[in-house]
Write a protein that holds these residues in place. Structure first.
Motif, mmCIF file in Angstrom:
data_model
loop_
_atom_site.group_PDB
_atom_site.id
_atom_site.type_symbol
_atom_site.label_atom_id
_atom_site.label_comp_id
_atom_site.label_asym_id
_atom_site.label_seq_id
_atom_site.Cartn_x
_atom_site.Cartn_y
_atom_site.Cartn_z
ATOM 1 N N PHE B 67 51.793 -8.169 -40.751
ATOM 2 C CA PHE B 67 51.374 -8.095 -41.625
ATOM 3 C C PHE B 67 50.869 -7.369 -42.065
ATOM 4 O O PHE B 67 50.814 -5.994 -41.231
ATOM 5 N N SER B 68 51.095 -7.163 -43.820
ATOM 6 C CA SER B 68 50.103 -5.586 -44.022
ATOM 7 C C SER B 68 48.713 -6.371 -43.723
ATOM 8 O O SER B 68 48.262 -7.125 -43.701
ATOM 9 N N PRO B 69 47.952 -4.765 -44.176
ATOM 10 C CA PRO B 69 46.734 -4.289 -43.098
ATOM 11 C C PRO B 69 45.593 -5.871 -44.102
ATOM 12 O O PRO B 69 44.255 -5.872 -44.108
ATOM 13 N N CYS B 70 46.038 -6.045 -45.837
ATOM 14 C CA CYS B 70 44.773 -6.837 -46.324
ATOM 15 C C CYS B 70 45.560 -8.382 -46.325
ATOM 16 O O CYS B 70 45.048 -9.042 -46.800
ATOM 17 N N ASN B 71 46.834 -8.403 -45.021
ATOM 18 C CA ASN B 71 47.361 -10.124 -45.445
ATOM 19 C C ASN B 71 47.698 -10.532 -46.407
ATOM 20 O O ASN B 71 48.660 -11.887 -46.307
ATOM 21 N N ARG B 72 47.477 -9.812 -47.308
ATOM 22 C CA ARG B 72 48.740 -9.993 -48.613
ATOM 23 C C ARG B 72 49.802 -10.483 -48.308
ATOM 24 O O ARG B 72 50.762 -11.530 -49.040
ATOM 25 N N TYR B 73 50.690 -9.983 -48.255
ATOM 26 C CA TYR B 73 51.743 -10.101 -47.827
ATOM 27 C C TYR B 73 52.083 -9.492 -45.643
ATOM 28 O O TYR B 73 51.493 -8.934 -44.877
ATOM 29 N N LEU B 88 51.943 -13.831 -50.207
ATOM 30 C CA LEU B 88 50.517 -15.035 -50.075
ATOM 31 C C LEU B 88 50.318 -15.595 -51.312
ATOM 32 O O LEU B 88 49.276 -14.992 -51.535
ATOM 33 N N LYS B 89 50.567 -16.650 -51.436
ATOM 34 C CA LYS B 89 50.210 -17.425 -52.390
ATOM 35 C C LYS B 89 49.947 -18.696 -52.215
ATOM 36 O O LYS B 89 50.713 -19.436 -51.543
ATOM 37 N N ASP B 90 48.354 -19.331 -52.609
ATOM 38 C CA ASP B 90 48.141 -20.507 -52.890
ATOM 39 C C ASP B 90 47.920 -21.121 -50.782
ATOM 40 O O ASP B 90 48.499 -21.994 -50.288
ATOM 41 N N GLY B 91 47.552 -19.928 -50.304
ATOM 42 C CA GLY B 91 47.332 -20.447 -48.620
ATOM 43 C C GLY B 91 48.833 -20.347 -48.528
ATOM 44 O O GLY B 91 49.194 -20.525 -46.945
ATOM 45 N N ASP B 92 50.016 -19.760 -48.861
ATOM 46 C CA ASP B 92 51.398 -19.711 -48.133
ATOM 47 C C ASP B 92 52.308 -19.074 -48.332
ATOM 48 O O ASP B 92 51.768 -18.120 -49.498
ATOM 49 N N TYR B 93 52.900 -18.346 -47.432
ATOM 50 C CA TYR B 93 53.874 -16.990 -47.499
ATOM 51 C C TYR B 93 54.720 -17.270 -48.386
ATOM 52 O O TYR B 93 55.776 -18.249 -47.371
ATOM 53 N N GLU B 94 54.844 -16.835 -49.576
ATOM 54 C CA GLU B 94 56.568 -17.210 -50.572
ATOM 55 C C GLU B 94 57.220 -15.394 -50.484
ATOM 56 O O GLU B 94 56.378 -14.806 -50.652
ATOM 57 N N ILE B 95 58.195 -15.548 -50.571
ATOM 58 C CA ILE B 95 59.264 -14.491 -50.770
ATOM 59 C C ILE B 95 58.867 -13.808 -52.270
ATOM 60 O O ILE B 95 59.242 -14.415 -52.779
ATOM 61 N N LEU B 96 58.024 -12.582 -51.828
ATOM 62 C CA LEU B 96 58.355 -12.060 -53.270
ATOM 63 C C LEU B 96 59.783 -11.074 -53.340
ATOM 64 O O LEU B 96 60.071 -10.855 -53.959
#
Lengths: 495, 328
Positions: B67-73, B88-96
């Motif tokens: 996990f990234s430090p901000c939890n976003r990734y 992280l989008k709408d509570g789910d992790y989507e492939i970026l």
């Protein structure tokens, strides 16, 4: 030994399945069959087809191998190179084939043979090599050129030539190709032909063909590198001029780059219809430096007078002022800048005052240049050097976001003056200083507009007619070939 | 004396589990393994629910997650040769993004403390450092080939952009950014007598623990400790030898909250160590405080929760993930 090759070549060939003392174990189905002289099964009695390289074995083994040879599979050096399995094996062989000692022996043999036979020997020297030799010996470029000319002429060469002369043709052909590609896709809204990747760097070519062949090869510029054009100049034009068969001409080059040895070994660079190589031997700058060290004192004044001096100024490393030919645009040939400036002038018919040119330096080795006219972006050009930036370009292409018109790709960080074959200092600080002084020398070379270069224009007119002639198409351009990953490689993935 | 209480045994992977990592808020655990899936477990008090399974990104074993430090990734790496970054989008992790470039199996990934860089390492012997640009694209910031063999693991210093890598060539390497590229600042050949499997910094980044196939746990300290870590030199100050771990040690983690070191071993056990009171900073000693017979097969990964003191996740070849609460 493989240390001398560019990082790209080393990185892209991690699995060295066969050492030089072993036989190739790659399943035959996996070997590429495209190149001429591919695999020959049971090809009996055709000794003319003997492999360029027999995989080295120890003495006892090689004699048994020889006796069985007529029934065995032959693997040429090109197969080794074309196979993504084991460049390092081929590297070992290559270095042996294209070493400084081999070059000196060949020049001596040439001199001996030319007593009873008309022969010509030419050594083509790159300006990056010249700058490196000058910097390391604290000489001016002219002094270094005189030293190199004297050394090779004493060793048996008839001419010592500047590879920038050949690069003049590379640049002219690169812009011609740029125009042709642009014209052919102009109305089709077809961005599939963009970008064009410069292809002068053999490390980049090696990587592009082997690792992402299907993806990258269609985008590679088909223009030959300066070395390859020098090969055509010598073995085609000079051969015709002098009425000497190409097989009687020996041609060596001095390059900033070990990977150029790989390039010279390509079947694409055989004199058409023969097995005569257009470049017989490539040595690196550092190998030339070793030869100069071994030679001791060289009398730079006691040059063998060249044949027909006045008629072949293009065959001289320096002009009457002692200068080599410069092209500007950085230390790797200036392809990107040349395309950009020519396009502004000859494609868009604008002057430099009318356009705005903005540069973004993504990192030291990745420069993006955008040319705009008012709000309209005319051109996007990039220079991407080093393996990490090759990766960045490849990733952009894969994601459909590589919106450049032309990318000058080079495998070495810092470009060709920092090539893997250049003379290196011991420490990191010394290396930076060395590179600085090499670059300074290189930058001091007077720049000549390829279209204004009289000798090149005269030779071009005499030799090729125009850039669009058939002979120009054959001798200024080449082809690249995607290489499929071997089955073996897929089979041996372990985790 | 500490005691470890088993909170949960999570049985959702169908094959071996390679890696478990907590997010930075300590409420989500990611796991991955040979079944080519990534599972995200939501912590609800002391129980865990599998909230999502990511199966689209990879075609072979998923070897690591981070996990990234901000939890976003979230990043994952796979034997298919790629790394994948999810957002992280709408509570789910989507492939970026799919990060391609390694020649073969990508063994590990780790985000730098600032979240600016993602490091990956591979059997192709190279360490890649990717940088997120303004368009949420990853640029290759560096490709460093400082090892002569398979690179098993990469870990970032907790506060500085200092990276360490561990390799099958028995060595570890430290890297920092020099303004344009990443350079090796220290090479420790023979750091272990065999493969170095894993490394973990302590909470303040003055010490590093490494474990290896030689069954040793080594503690390294940086000198001088009052200078930035990117300028310091690392020296081994303690070795816990093969009398303690009698099988290869595959994983180590150093709890930033409790100072406990956890190791996971080929003898299926998880061991907990704590630095002895007092003692010499240049020759600290560590006490084995507990051996947990955690699994039925190799323990591949241990991970301390950085928000819940003493909460430890473990992953094993026996397909299970276990969560322990260690009481001090």
């Amino acid at each position: 030994m493989s240390e001398g090759f560019s990082g790209v070549v080393r990185l892209s060939d991690i699995d060295d399945f066969i050492a030089p003392s072993q036989n190739c174990i790659i399943p035959m189905t996996a070997l590429p069959t495209s190149s001429k002289g591919g695999i020959k099964l049971g090809d009996v009695g055709n000794d003319a087809e003997a492999p360029l390289v027999s995989i080295k074995t120890n003495k006892a083994a090689s004699s048994t191998l020889a006796s069985r040879q007529k029934k065995s599979v032959k693997i040429t050096l090109n197969d080794c190179l074309a196979c993504s399995g084991c460049v390092t094996t081929a590297e070992a062989v290559l270095i042996e084939q294209q070493s400084g000692d081999q070059l000196i022996q060949a020049l001596a043999a040439h001199r001996a043979a030319s007593l009873c036979d008309r022969r010509i020997a030419v050594v083509t020297v790159s300006p990056q090599s010249l700058s490196s030799i000058a910097a390391s010996r604290r000489l001016s470029l002219t002094e270094a050129a005189q030293l190199i000319i004297a050394f090779f002429k004493q060793a048996g060469a008839d001419y010592v030539m500047d590879s920038s002369f050949a690069r003049t043709f590379s640049l002219l052909a690169t812009f011609q190709e740029f125009l042709d590609v642009r014209q052919s896709t102009e109305n089709a809204d077809d961005s599939s032909k963009r970008p064009i990747f410069a292809s002068a760097c053999p490390g980049w070519i090696c990587y592009a063909e082997k690792t992402h062949g299907q993806l990258l090869v269609p985008y590679l510029s088909k223009v030959r590198s300066p070395q390859a054009i020098s090969g055509a100049l010598i073995k085609n034009y000079l051969a015709k001029l002098k009425g000497v068969d190409a097989s009687k001409i020996y041609h060596a080059t001095v390059m900033p780059c070990f990977d150029k040895k790989l390039e010279a070994s390509r079947d694409d660079f055989l004199v058409p219809g023969t097995d005569v190589r257009e470049v017989d031997c490539v040595i690196s700058t550092v190998e030339l430096s070793e030869l100069l060290d071994k030679a001791g004192a060289i009398d730079t004044l006691a040059q063998t007078p060249s044949l027909d001096w006045a008629n072949e100024r293009w065959l001289s490393l320096v002009d009457s002022e002692g200068n080599v030919i410069g092209h500007g645009g950085g230390h790797s040939g200036g392809y990107a800048d040349y395309v950009m400036y020519r396009a502004i002038r000859d494609l868009f018919h604008l002057t430099l005052d009318q356009v705005s040119i903005s540069k973004i330096q993504r990192n030291q080795d990745f420069e993006e240049t955008t040319v705009s006219f008012g709000d309209k972006v005319l051109l996007r050009i990039a220079k991407a050097y080093g393996f990490r930036n090759i990766q960045n370009v490849v990733q952009k292409l894969k994601r459909g976001k590589c919106n450049y018109d032309f990318v000058e790709v080079m495998a070495c960080p810092g470009g060709c003056t920092n090539g893997g074959g250049q003379i290196r200092a011991e420490t990191v600080q010394q290396r930076a200083a060395t590179l600085g002084s090499v670059n300074e020398l290189y930058d001091s070379i007077p720049v000549v507009d390829p279209q204004m270069h009289q000798d090149a224009q005269a030779v071009g007119a005499d030799w090729l007619g125009s850039l669009q002639s058939d002979i120009a198409h054959t001798l200024l351009f080449t082809c690249y070939h995607p290489v499929n990953k071997t089955i073996l490689q897929q089979q041996t993935i372990k985790w | 004396m500490s005691s470890a209480k088993l909170l949960a045994s999570l049985n959702a992977h169908s094959e071996r589990v390679w890696c478990v990592k907590w997010n930075r808020t300590g409420d989500v655990l990611a796991s991955c393994g040979t079944d080519v899936s990534i599972k995200l477990w939501k912590k609800i008090d002391d129980s865990f629910e599998c909230r999502s399974t990511l199966t689209d990104a990879h075609s072979r074993t998923v070897r690591s997650v981070s996990f990234s430090p901000c939890n976003r990734y979230l990043a994952s790496t796979s034997f298919d040769g790629t790394a994948v970054v999810y957002e992280l989008k709408d509570g789910d992790y989507e492939i970026l993004n799919t990060l391609e470039g390694h020649e073969n199996e990508v063994k590990c990934c780790a985000w730098s403390p600032s979240g600016q860089y993602l490091a990956t390492c591979s059997r192709d012997k190279s360490v890649w450092i990717w940088e997120l640009d303004e368009d949420e694209e990853f640029q290759v910031s560096s490709i460093v080939q400082a090892h002569s063999q398979d690179v098993k693991y990469v870990a970032w210093h907790p506060n500085e952009d200092l990276l360490v890598s561990c390799s099958y060539d028995d060595s570890i390497r430290f890297y920092r950014y020099d303004g344009d590229d990443w350079i090796v600042v220290q090479r420790i050949d023979g750091a272990h007598e065999s493969t170095v499997w894993c490394a973990a910094f302590d909470g303040d980044g003055n010490h590093l623990a490494t474990v290896g196939d030689d069954r040793k746990l080594k503690i390294w300290r940086r000198y001088p400790v009052d200078e930035p870590a990117i300028q310091s030199t690392w020296r081994c100050v303690t070795t816990i030898d093969e009398r303690i771990h009698q099988q290869p040690i595959y994983t180590v983690d150093w709890c930033p909250l409790t100072g406990l070191i956890a190791t996971g071993c080929g003898d299926n056990s998880v061991r907990l160590f704590r630095q002895s009171e007092g003692g010499d900073a240049d020759a600290p000693t560590f006490d084995l405080v507990q051996t947990i017979k955690a699994h039925d097969e190799d323990v591949n990964c241990v991970a301390w929760n950085s928000k819940c003191a003493g909460m430890l996740a473990t992953a094993s070849d026996d397909c299970l993930i276990k969560i322990y609460q260690v009481q001090l």
